[in-house]
Design a protein around this motif. Sequence first.
Motif, PDB file in Angstrom:
ATOM      1  N   UNK A   1       0.862  -1.180   0.000  1.00 22.14           N
ATOM      2  CA  UNK A   1       0.000   0.000   0.000  1.00 22.14           C
ATOM      3  C   UNK A   1       0.894   1.223   0.000  1.00 22.14           C
ATOM      4  N   UNK A   2       0.431   2.281  -0.686  1.00 23.35           N
ATOM      5  CA  UNK A   2       1.275   3.433  -0.951  1.00 23.35           C
ATOM      6  C   UNK A   2       0.785   4.697  -0.261  1.00 23.35           C
ATOM      7  N   UNK A   3       1.699   5.301   0.503  1.00 25.12           N
ATOM      8  CA  UNK A   3       1.454   6.606   1.077  1.00 25.12           C
ATOM      9  C   UNK A   3       2.251   7.642   0.316  1.00 25.12           C
ATOM     10  N   UNK A   4       2.208   8.888   0.759  1.00 25.72           N
ATOM     11  CA  UNK A   4       2.906   9.957   0.047  1.00 25.72           C
ATOM     12  C   UNK A   4       4.417   9.725  -0.095  1.00 25.72           C
ATOM     13  N   UNK A   5       5.052   9.179   0.958  1.00 21.79           N
ATOM     14  CA  UNK A   5       6.501   8.987   0.870  1.00 21.79           C
ATOM     15  C   UNK A   5       6.977   7.694   1.545  1.00 21.79           C
TER      16      UNK A   5
ATOM     17  N   UNK B   1      10.898   6.024  -8.112  1.00 16.60           N
ATOM     18  CA  UNK B   1      11.165   6.393  -6.718  1.00 16.60           C
ATOM     19  C   UNK B   1      10.994   7.901  -6.580  1.00 16.60           C
ATOM     20  N   UNK B   2      10.944   8.368  -5.361  1.00 16.91           N
ATOM     21  CA  UNK B   2      10.855   9.808  -5.123  1.00 16.91           C
ATOM     22  C   UNK B   2      12.100  10.492  -5.691  1.00 16.91           C
ATOM     23  N   UNK B   3      11.971  11.723  -6.156  1.00 24.11           N
ATOM     24  CA  UNK B   3      13.078  12.407  -6.835  1.00 24.11           C
ATOM     25  C   UNK B   3      14.376  12.488  -6.025  1.00 24.11           C
ATOM     26  N   UNK B   4      14.262  12.632  -4.717  1.00 25.43           N
ATOM     27  CA  UNK B   4      15.466  12.743  -3.880  1.00 25.43           C
ATOM     28  C   UNK B   4      15.731  11.467  -3.077  1.00 25.43           C
TER      29      UNK B   4
END
Length: 107
Positions: free
Chosen positions: A27-31, A88-91
């Motif tokens: 399950x996916x949250x914001x980060x 993936x997240x940019x950073x």
Amino acid sequence: MAFVVTDNCVKCKYTDCVDVCPVDCFYEGPNFLVINPDECIDCALCEPECPAQAIFSEDEVPAGQEQYIELNAELSQHWPNIAEKKDALPDAAEWDGVPNKLQHLER
């Protein structure tokens, strides 16, 4: 026994693990990603796929990260299911390996 996503996933959210899960229990949250412990079949396919090495068997969660067991169970009840790999997240590379990221977890 389920697998658990732990601290190093926060602010990275690599989704390589999602691609190999045969039961779509992520399950996916914001980060952050979590695993629903009631859906996980303990196949262990996700653990070696995690570039951040943030997934552990419930009985092997690193000391000091036990709160992630409950967080995975709780947040998987509220966040949407994710069944396909995403970027993936940019950073993510900057955050990979940074300790004690719980305060950065976005709900």
